[in-house]
Design a protein around this motif. Structure first.
Motif, PDB file in Angstrom:
ATOM      1  N   ILE A  72       8.017  -0.716   8.962  1.00  0.00           N
ATOM      2  CA  ILE A  72       7.664  -1.424  10.274  1.00  0.00           C
ATOM      3  C   ILE A  72       8.472  -1.164  11.802  1.00  0.00           C
ATOM      4  O   ILE A  72       8.028  -2.322  12.206  1.00  0.00           O
ATOM      5  CB  ILE A  72       6.797  -1.865   9.144  1.00  0.00           C
ATOM      6  CG1 ILE A  72       7.606  -3.359   8.931  1.00  0.00           C
ATOM      7  CG2 ILE A  72       5.553  -1.632   8.721  1.00  0.00           C
ATOM      8  CD1 ILE A  72       7.253  -4.106   7.935  1.00  0.00           C
ATOM      9  N   TRP A 100       0.849  -8.104  11.046  1.00  0.00           N
ATOM     10  CA  TRP A 100       1.418  -6.236  10.673  1.00  0.00           C
ATOM     11  C   TRP A 100      -0.274  -6.561   9.916  1.00  0.00           C
ATOM     12  O   TRP A 100      -0.363  -4.924   9.294  1.00  0.00           O
ATOM     13  CB  TRP A 100       2.279  -6.156   9.686  1.00  0.00           C
ATOM     14  CG  TRP A 100       4.018  -6.812   9.473  1.00  0.00           C
ATOM     15  CD1 TRP A 100       4.193  -6.627  11.146  1.00  0.00           C
ATOM     16  CD2 TRP A 100       4.609  -6.285   8.463  1.00  0.00           C
ATOM     17  NE1 TRP A 100       5.665  -6.756  10.721  1.00  0.00           N
ATOM     18  CE2 TRP A 100       5.882  -7.160   9.090  1.00  0.00           C
ATOM     19  CE3 TRP A 100       4.637  -7.620   7.664  1.00  0.00           C
ATOM     20  CZ2 TRP A 100       6.988  -8.239   8.510  1.00  0.00           C
ATOM     21  CZ3 TRP A 100       4.963  -7.708   6.095  1.00  0.00           C
ATOM     22  CH2 TRP A 100       7.199  -8.094   6.879  1.00  0.00           C
ATOM     23  N   ASN A 103      -2.786  -4.721  11.493  1.00  0.00           N
ATOM     24  CA  ASN A 103      -2.783  -2.840  10.928  1.00  0.00           C
ATOM     25  C   ASN A 103      -1.969  -1.720   9.736  1.00  0.00           C
ATOM     26  O   ASN A 103      -2.640  -0.873   9.841  1.00  0.00           O
ATOM     27  CB  ASN A 103      -2.755  -2.013  12.519  1.00  0.00           C
ATOM     28  CG  ASN A 103      -1.324  -2.516  13.044  1.00  0.00           C
ATOM     29  OD1 ASN A 103       0.138  -3.548  12.286  1.00  0.00           O
ATOM     30  ND2 ASN A 103      -0.819  -2.512  14.493  1.00  0.00           N
ATOM     31  N   LEU A 104      -1.164  -2.836   9.449  1.00  0.00           N
ATOM     32  CA  LEU A 104      -0.696  -1.889   8.379  1.00  0.00           C
ATOM     33  C   LEU A 104      -1.082  -2.021   6.788  1.00  0.00           C
ATOM     34  O   LEU A 104      -1.392  -1.062   6.216  1.00  0.00           O
ATOM     35  CB  LEU A 104       1.044  -1.636   8.635  1.00  0.00           C
ATOM     36  CG  LEU A 104       1.511  -0.863   7.619  1.00  0.00           C
ATOM     37  CD1 LEU A 104       1.960   0.142   7.911  1.00  0.00           C
ATOM     38  CD2 LEU A 104       3.241  -1.704   7.417  1.00  0.00           C
ATOM     39  N   ALA A 153      -3.102  -0.815   1.295  1.00  0.00           N
ATOM     40  CA  ALA A 153      -2.943  -0.219   2.865  1.00  0.00           C
ATOM     41  C   ALA A 153      -3.173   0.479   4.013  1.00  0.00           C
ATOM     42  O   ALA A 153      -3.963   1.386   2.728  1.00  0.00           O
ATOM     43  CB  ALA A 153      -1.739   0.012   2.001  1.00  0.00           C
ATOM     44  N   CYS A 186      -2.204   2.095   6.123  1.00  0.00           N
ATOM     45  CA  CYS A 186      -2.018   2.900   7.195  1.00  0.00           C
ATOM     46  C   CYS A 186      -2.266   4.517   6.677  1.00  0.00           C
ATOM     47  O   CYS A 186      -2.187   4.749   5.651  1.00  0.00           O
ATOM     48  CB  CYS A 186       0.012   2.958   6.658  1.00  0.00           C
ATOM     49  SG  CYS A 186       0.967   3.066   5.298  1.00  0.00           S
ATOM     50  N   LYS A 228       1.528   4.858   1.026  1.00  0.00           N
ATOM     51  CA  LYS A 228       0.260   3.746   0.481  1.00  0.00           C
ATOM     52  C   LYS A 228       0.481   2.761  -1.142  1.00  0.00           C
ATOM     53  O   LYS A 228       0.754   1.506  -0.653  1.00  0.00           O
ATOM     54  CB  LYS A 228      -0.991   4.166   0.135  1.00  0.00           C
ATOM     55  CG  LYS A 228      -1.877   3.667   2.080  1.00  0.00           C
ATOM     56  CD  LYS A 228      -2.708   4.144   1.685  1.00  0.00           C
ATOM     57  CE  LYS A 228      -3.495   5.192   2.703  1.00  0.00           C
ATOM     58  NZ  LYS A 228      -4.386   5.584   2.508  1.00  0.00           N
TER      59      LYS A 228
END
Lengths: 191, 82
Positions: A72, A102, A104-105, A132, A134, A141
């Protein structure tokens, strides 16, 4: 998605717990030194229901696992938005927290509910959903989710110990305050 | 009392927090507290004036707006609106 949940109880009344809850992350709590700031963003009482709604921004300094830092591109500070609802009729405090760093992650949403078990005992109920976001690799993940679940486990124990300290201190301070008021009013009567 | 993320706001924040805590345990929990226009309102305003600048400078205001959007369903559940 992974889920973490935990329940425990405190030997303090709901009123004491709900008041001390506002000071949970203060210097009396030696176990939560990772929380560096708590800011209130908004607060209002709903006229119809009497529910007190509060938004707080919690700032943490977390040691992030090294491997995750490289994913990240790290900063050590993370922030959480906590929205709480105090229902004085039902005697519940519900706090819903989500990460804004974070986001968006990974999405972490934690719900904590305090409710009375008896006149002198309060139950703490905690549940967190960790997802998760991503794209792609399921393995990555899974490791992100697992790593956060174990963080929750570690913190749950520390969280209880730390809050116990705050409860003890605030009971003491309230008692002292009451004693002062009593002496003050006695003093008035003598005059 | 806990600190503010913006050290320059610590003093106004502490004044507000102290007022709120007293209001919460002495008035609200006893069923006679209203949140608007109470003894802490002015202190809250001062604190928010300071904090707002700090949140903008750090770009946190935008992240908060997104998070609030996600939280709308929780409001519907926990505010018990019909």
């Amino acid at each position: 998605m992974k889920v973490f949940s935990n329940t425990c109880s405190f030997n303090y009344s709901w009123e004491e717990v709900s008041a001390a809850n506002w000071q949970k992350y203060c210097p009396w709590n030696e176990k939560s030194t990772h929380v560096t700031a708590v800011d209130t963003l908004s607060r209002r009482v709903d006229e119809e229901t009497g529910i007190l709604r509060t938004e707080r921004l919690i700032t943490c300094k977390q040691s992030v696992p090294e491997w995750l830092k490289s994913v990240i591109g790290c900063t050590d500070t993370s922030q959480v938005l906590e929205v709480s609802y105090v229902n004085p009729t039902e005697k519940t405090v519900t706090m819903v927290s989500q990460n804004i760093t974070w986001a968006n992650l990974v999405r972490v949403q934690e719900t904590v509910i305090y409710r009375p078990l008896s006149a002198t005992q309060t139950q703490f109920e905690q549940a967190a959903r960790i997802t998760a976001l991503c794209g792609g690799w399921q393995r990555i993940k899974n490791s992100i989710e697992d790593s956060l679940v174990s963080r929750f486990k570690e913190n749950a124990m520390k969280g209880k110990e730390g809050f116990e300290c705050v409860l003890e201190m605030s009971r003491r301070v309230f008692a002292e305050e009451r004693e002062r008021e009593r002496l003050r009013s006695q003093g008035k009567m003598m005059v | 009392m806990s600190a503010s993320l913006a050290p320059e706001c610590n003093e106004v924040k502490e004044r507000y927090d102290t007022c709120f805590l007293k209001w919460y345990s002495e008035k609200y929990l006893r069923g006679n507290g209203k949140a608007d226009n109470n003894e802490c309102s002015k202190l809250f305003e001062n604190y928010q004036k300071c904090l707002k600048v700090a949140l903008e400078e750090r770009g946190i205001d935008k992240l908060l707006a997104e998070a609030r959007e996600d939280n709308k369903e929780n409001d519907a559940i926990h505010m018990k609106r019909k």
